[in-house]
Design an enzyme around this catalytic site. Structure first.
Site: not given
Ligand code: PEP
Length: 250
Positions: A10-12, A95, A97, A167, A173, A213, A234-235
């Site tokens: 997930n590049w956001k 999500h 966010e 999640e 993050g 994470s 994500g990251g």
């Molecule tokens: C996400 O964006 O869904 C996520 C899990 O981010 P991260 O891996 O950075 O925690």
């Protein structure tokens, strides 16, 4: 029931079109491993070129959101019809966010899941608890309510196609990941909720990811749990080497 593991990046709101093209050139042929589904969920602007670049590869391209209507006076929105037309295969829905910053409710999530199916897109539906909900012992209840809402009105054959991403919000993050045992406990519970809505065979077909994470050095630990079928990342999905390592680690 064997479920194909699925790692979705997930590049956001990261990467321009040229940055996305450069990333894809680096992962092509490498983030492609037999037995693991590799999905990149990119910003809308990068989707057309990524879909083109992904042709002939086993990497699927996903969006991070869609509107629940096919078209209409919804300034700034993108519909499932438009994503299907582009050749997008997956779409992240609900999500945390989007739930937090764009007031996405369980009802909206449900409408978006239906819009995804109407347009042959596979939904990756996110569920998960806030830190205060976890501390209050509400994790399973929160996940159950969100899961029931997301599956509302789906046939058993549609339900089996849904990808759920568990999640925990406090882990997104933050570098604070859930232990693989805790993640398994909640994900096993989510599967039992789906079994209650449908039946054991349908629940056994649904792929449920952990997200929060996940990194190349912990992905295998999650994958070792019986109900965890992959990760939403994500990251650690933003750098080619890290994304390749995630796919290899799964
Ligand atoms: C996400 O964006 O869904 C996520 C899990 O981010 P991260 O891996 O950075 O925690």
């Amino acid at each position: 029931m064997s479920r194909k593991p699925i790692i979705a990046g997930n590049w956001k709101m990261f990467k321009t079109v040229s940055e996305a093209a450069s990333f894809f050139a680096d992962v092509k042929g490498k983030a492609e491993v037999d037995g693991v589904e590799s999905v990149i969920c990119a910003p809308f602007t990068a989707l057309p070129s990524l879909v083109e670049a992904a042709k002939g590869t086993t990497i699927a391209i996903g969006a991070q959101n869609l509107h629940f209507e096919d078209n209409g006076a919804f300034t700034g929105e993108i519909s499932g019809v438009m994503l299907k037309d582009l050749g997008v295969k997956y779409v992240i829905i609900g999500h945390s966010e989007r739930r937090a910053y764009f007031a996405e409710t369980d009802e909206i999530v449900s409408k978006k899941v239906h819009a995804a199916f109407k347009n042959d897109l596979t939904p990756i539906v996110c569920v998960g608890e806030k830190l205060e909900e976890r501390e209050a012992g509400e994790t399973k209840n929160v996940c159950s309510v969100q899961t029931v809402a997301a599956f509302q009105g789906l046939s058993a054959s549609q339900a089996a196609e849904v990808v759920v991403a568990y999640e925990p919000i406090w882990a997104i993050g933050t570098g604070k990941s859930s232990t693989s045992e805790d993640a398994q406990d909640v994900i096993g519970y989510i599967r039992s909720v789906i079994a209650g809505l449908y039946d054991d065979a349908t629940a056994a077909a649904v792929r449920i990811q952990y997200g929060g994470s996940v990194k190349p050095n912990n992905v295998a630990e999650y994958m070792g749990q019986q109900d965890i079928d992959g990760a939403l990342v994500g990251g650690a999905s933003l750098e080619p080497a890290s994304y390749i390592a995630l796919i290899e680690g799964a």
